[in-house]
Design a protein around this motif. Structure first.
Motif, PDB file in Angstrom:
ATOM      1  N   PRO A  61      -0.272  12.366  -7.351  1.00 27.48           N
ATOM      2  CA  PRO A  61      -1.005  12.056  -6.080  1.00 27.48           C
ATOM      3  C   PRO A  61      -0.288  12.659  -4.793  1.00 27.48           C
ATOM      4  N   THR A  62       0.825  12.426  -4.668  1.00 30.91           N
ATOM      5  CA  THR A  62       1.634  12.899  -3.570  1.00 30.91           C
ATOM      6  C   THR A  62       1.344  14.272  -3.137  1.00 30.91           C
ATOM      7  N   ALA A  63       1.461  15.041  -4.336  1.00 32.65           N
ATOM      8  CA  ALA A  63       1.472  16.823  -4.219  1.00 32.65           C
ATOM      9  C   ALA A  63      -0.017  16.984  -4.006  1.00 32.65           C
ATOM     10  N   ARG A  64      -1.045  16.264  -4.530  1.00 31.28           N
ATOM     11  CA  ARG A  64      -2.400  16.682  -4.644  1.00 31.28           C
ATOM     12  C   ARG A  64      -2.654  16.477  -2.921  1.00 31.28           C
ATOM     13  N   ALA A  65      -2.179  15.454  -2.436  1.00 30.78           N
ATOM     14  CA  ALA A  65      -2.619  14.797  -0.939  1.00 30.78           C
ATOM     15  C   ALA A  65      -2.040  15.784  -0.066  1.00 30.78           C
ATOM     16  N   LEU A  66      -0.853  16.307  -0.299  1.00 32.49           N
ATOM     17  CA  LEU A  66      -0.165  17.379   0.477  1.00 32.49           C
ATOM     18  C   LEU A  66      -0.812  18.571   0.657  1.00 32.49           C
ATOM     19  N   LEU A  67      -1.212  19.083  -0.498  1.00 33.90           N
ATOM     20  CA  LEU A  67      -1.734  20.434  -0.584  1.00 33.90           C
ATOM     21  C   LEU A  67      -3.305  20.317  -0.069  1.00 33.90           C
ATOM     22  N   SER A  68      -3.882  19.185  -0.352  1.00 32.86           N
ATOM     23  CA  SER A  68      -5.308  19.077   0.280  1.00 32.86           C
ATOM     24  C   SER A  68      -5.091  18.809   1.636  1.00 32.86           C
ATOM     25  N   SER A  69      -4.363  18.421   2.364  1.00 30.86           N
ATOM     26  CA  SER A  69      -4.287  17.936   3.992  1.00 30.86           C
ATOM     27  C   SER A  69      -4.060  19.331   4.379  1.00 30.86           C
ATOM     28  N   ARG A  70      -3.271  20.140   3.766  1.00 32.22           N
ATOM     29  CA  ARG A  70      -2.861  21.646   4.375  1.00 32.22           C
ATOM     30  C   ARG A  70      -4.081  22.454   4.393  1.00 32.22           C
ATOM     31  N   LEU A  71      -4.747  22.502   3.142  1.00 32.76           N
ATOM     32  CA  LEU A  71      -5.913  23.258   3.100  1.00 32.76           C
ATOM     33  C   LEU A  71      -7.209  22.900   3.948  1.00 32.76           C
ATOM     34  N   LYS A  72      -7.422  21.524   3.954  1.00 30.52           N
ATOM     35  CA  LYS A  72      -8.231  21.073   4.835  1.00 30.52           C
ATOM     36  C   LYS A  72      -8.070  21.205   6.368  1.00 30.52           C
ATOM     37  N   ARG A  73      -6.806  21.063   6.795  1.00 34.81           N
ATOM     38  CA  ARG A  73      -6.489  21.726   8.065  1.00 34.81           C
ATOM     39  C   ARG A  73      -6.953  23.059   8.537  1.00 34.81           C
ATOM     40  N   TYR A  74      -6.856  23.854   7.559  1.00 36.54           N
ATOM     41  CA  TYR A  74      -7.498  25.179   7.825  1.00 36.54           C
ATOM     42  C   TYR A  74      -8.937  25.388   7.417  1.00 36.54           C
ATOM     43  N   ASN A  75      -9.530  24.315   7.113  1.00 36.63           N
ATOM     44  CA  ASN A  75     -10.941  24.328   7.102  1.00 36.63           C
ATOM     45  C   ASN A  75     -11.521  24.851   5.721  1.00 36.63           C
ATOM     46  N   PHE A  76     -10.680  24.926   4.555  1.00 43.29           N
ATOM     47  CA  PHE A  76     -11.219  24.997   3.337  1.00 43.29           C
ATOM     48  C   PHE A  76     -11.941  23.566   2.757  1.00 43.29           C
ATOM     49  N   ARG A  77     -12.870  23.980   1.777  1.00 42.77           N
ATOM     50  CA  ARG A  77     -13.384  22.870   0.978  1.00 42.77           C
ATOM     51  C   ARG A  77     -12.493  22.956  -0.239  1.00 42.77           C
ATOM     52  N   VAL A  78     -12.055  21.638  -0.429  1.00 49.15           N
ATOM     53  CA  VAL A  78     -11.193  21.590  -1.455  1.00 49.15           C
ATOM     54  C   VAL A  78     -11.887  20.436  -2.665  1.00 49.15           C
ATOM     55  N   SER A  79     -11.549  20.608  -3.823  1.00 47.28           N
ATOM     56  CA  SER A  79     -11.650  19.621  -4.741  1.00 47.28           C
ATOM     57  C   SER A  79     -10.359  19.509  -5.423  1.00 47.28           C
ATOM     58  N   LEU A  80     -10.091  18.152  -6.256  1.00 53.90           N
ATOM     59  CA  LEU A  80      -8.949  17.746  -6.663  1.00 53.90           C
ATOM     60  C   LEU A  80      -9.196  17.532  -8.120  1.00 53.90           C
ATOM     61  N   ALA A  81      -7.970  17.777  -8.860  1.00 54.84           N
ATOM     62  CA  ALA A  81      -7.969  17.479 -10.496  1.00 54.84           C
ATOM     63  C   ALA A  81      -6.548  17.098 -10.768  1.00 54.84           C
ATOM     64  N   GLU A  82      -6.258  15.939 -11.402  1.00 52.83           N
ATOM     65  CA  GLU A  82      -5.227  15.189 -11.891  1.00 52.83           C
ATOM     66  C   GLU A  82      -4.775  15.820 -13.215  1.00 52.83           C
ATOM     67  N   SER A  83      -5.551  16.734 -13.593  1.00 50.84           N
ATOM     68  CA  SER A  83      -5.189  17.141 -15.101  1.00 50.84           C
ATOM     69  C   SER A  83      -5.957  18.290 -15.329  1.00 50.84           C
ATOM     70  N   GLY A  84      -5.177  19.179 -16.317  1.00 50.27           N
ATOM     71  CA  GLY A  84      -5.944  20.455 -16.738  1.00 50.27           C
ATOM     72  C   GLY A  84      -7.138  20.375 -17.472  1.00 50.27           C
ATOM     73  N   ALA A  85      -7.592  19.033 -18.122  1.00 51.65           N
ATOM     74  CA  ALA A  85      -8.751  18.766 -18.630  1.00 51.65           C
ATOM     75  C   ALA A  85     -10.094  18.720 -17.425  1.00 51.65           C
ATOM     76  N   LYS A  86      -9.405  17.855 -16.376  1.00 54.05           N
ATOM     77  CA  LYS A  86     -10.408  17.674 -15.402  1.00 54.05           C
ATOM     78  C   LYS A  86     -10.670  19.062 -14.583  1.00 54.05           C
ATOM     79  N   ALA A  87      -9.693  19.813 -14.510  1.00 55.99           N
ATOM     80  CA  ALA A  87      -9.750  20.971 -13.704  1.00 55.99           C
ATOM     81  C   ALA A  87     -10.727  22.012 -14.652  1.00 55.99           C
ATOM     82  N   LEU A  88     -10.705  21.912 -15.817  1.00 51.82           N
ATOM     83  CA  LEU A  88     -11.608  22.879 -16.545  1.00 51.82           C
ATOM     84  C   LEU A  88     -13.062  22.362 -16.428  1.00 51.82           C
ATOM     85  N   GLN A  89     -13.396  21.043 -16.465  1.00 52.80           N
ATOM     86  CA  GLN A  89     -14.637  20.583 -16.244  1.00 52.80           C
ATOM     87  C   GLN A  89     -15.072  20.942 -14.675  1.00 52.80           C
ATOM     88  N   LEU A  90     -14.396  20.724 -13.700  1.00 48.27           N
ATOM     89  CA  LEU A  90     -14.619  21.041 -12.364  1.00 48.27           C
ATOM     90  C   LEU A  90     -15.081  22.600 -12.187  1.00 48.27           C
TER      91      LEU A  90
END
Length: 275
Positions: free
Chosen positions: A151-180
């Motif tokens: 969760p910490t790593a996801r939050a850090l990367l998300s905050s960086r990308l959102k700072r640059y105005n990207f749209r961001v989705s998060l997945a905590e697992s490979g299975a969730k990523a494939l579904q997204l």
């Protein structure tokens, strides 16, 4: 100068004229150069503020949110950085355009989560500033997926990308990523950790490549491991790039930009062939 961000703008067909940008700078030469360049290249009009009072008045008078500010660190009436603090406190995305710069300054700017900083030390500074503005305004058209079980790593990367105005989705697992990825065909970049409990980054990348090719989706692998062979394994699995944690902010943003620029170039070439 041909900016890839501007190419992306032309591809999407969305103009910049409706965006509100404030330029907080007291040097007439730079205000003229920057405002003219942004109008000529991006078709966007900026509100010029030559001192702190004008900056406050411009913000109060705005009939909507300010999309972006370009600010010197020091302004008349705010000689100790108060203008930048003012913009940050108001959550206005800010690009710093300054001639006063050293390592301690960089650390302070990064800590304040500014969008970017441009140093006025060469003839290309205004070009670099224009490209930075263009990237920020077009980044919202890019959808990035972050895959990490921490969760910490996801939050850090998300905050960086959102700072640059990207749209961001998060997945905590490979299975969730494939579904997204199945549910969101507009995702153009995946940033995935290597060490995950269900599907590691290598296997996730392989499975992604059975769904979408490198010309449609870019993959950046990341890891905290000291194993230097991980980068080669990611690339062999179908990844496009690899980075070791901890990241340097500027390098991370540059790698993201380079991969998305490649997608824009591929799309533009495809449109050119179809025309």
């Amino acid at each position: 100068m041909n900016f890839l961000g501007i190419t992306g703008m032309q591809y999407s067909g969305v103009p910049f004229s409706a965006h509100r940008i404030i330029l907080a700078e007291d040097t007439n030469v730079f205000t003229q150069l920057v405002s003219t360049r942004l109008m000529d290249m991006l078709g966007v009009q900026v509100t010029i503020c030559r001192n702190f009072e004008e900056l406050q008045e411009a913000y109060d008078a705005a009939d909507g949110p300010i999309d972006l500010a370009i600010s010197n660190i020091n302004l008349p009436g705010a000689e100790n950085g108060e203008a930048l603090e003012y913009l940050i406190d108001l959550s206005v995305p800010t690009i710093v355009f300054t001639s006063t710069f050293h390592e301690a300054t960089r650390e302070k700017l990064i800590a304040k989560d500014v969008v970017d900083y441009i140093i006025k030390d060469n003839v290309f500074a205004v070009d670099m500033l224009t490209e930075s503005v263009c990237r920020f305004l077009t980044n919202s058209r890019h959808h990035v997926l972050i895959v990490d079980d921490s969760p910490t790593a996801r939050a850090l990367l998300s905050s960086r990308l959102k700072r640059y105005n990207f749209r961001v989705s998060l997945a905590e697992s490979g299975a969730k990523a494939l579904q997204l990825l199945k549910d969101n065909p507009d995702i153009g970049l995946v940033v995935t950790d290597y060490n995950m409990p269900d599907i590691d980054g290598f296997e996730l990348t392989r499975r992604i490549r059975t769904m979408r090719g490198s010309h449609e989706l870019r993959v950046i692998g990341v890891s905290s491991s000291t194993n230097r062979l991980l980068s080669a394994r990611f690339l062999k699995a179908g990844g496009n790039d690899f980075m070791l944690r901890p990241f340097i902010d500027e390098e991370f943003y540059c790698r993201v930009n380079q991969n998305l620029d490649t997608l824009v170039q591929i799309r533009m070439a495809k449109i050119g062939r179809a025309a």
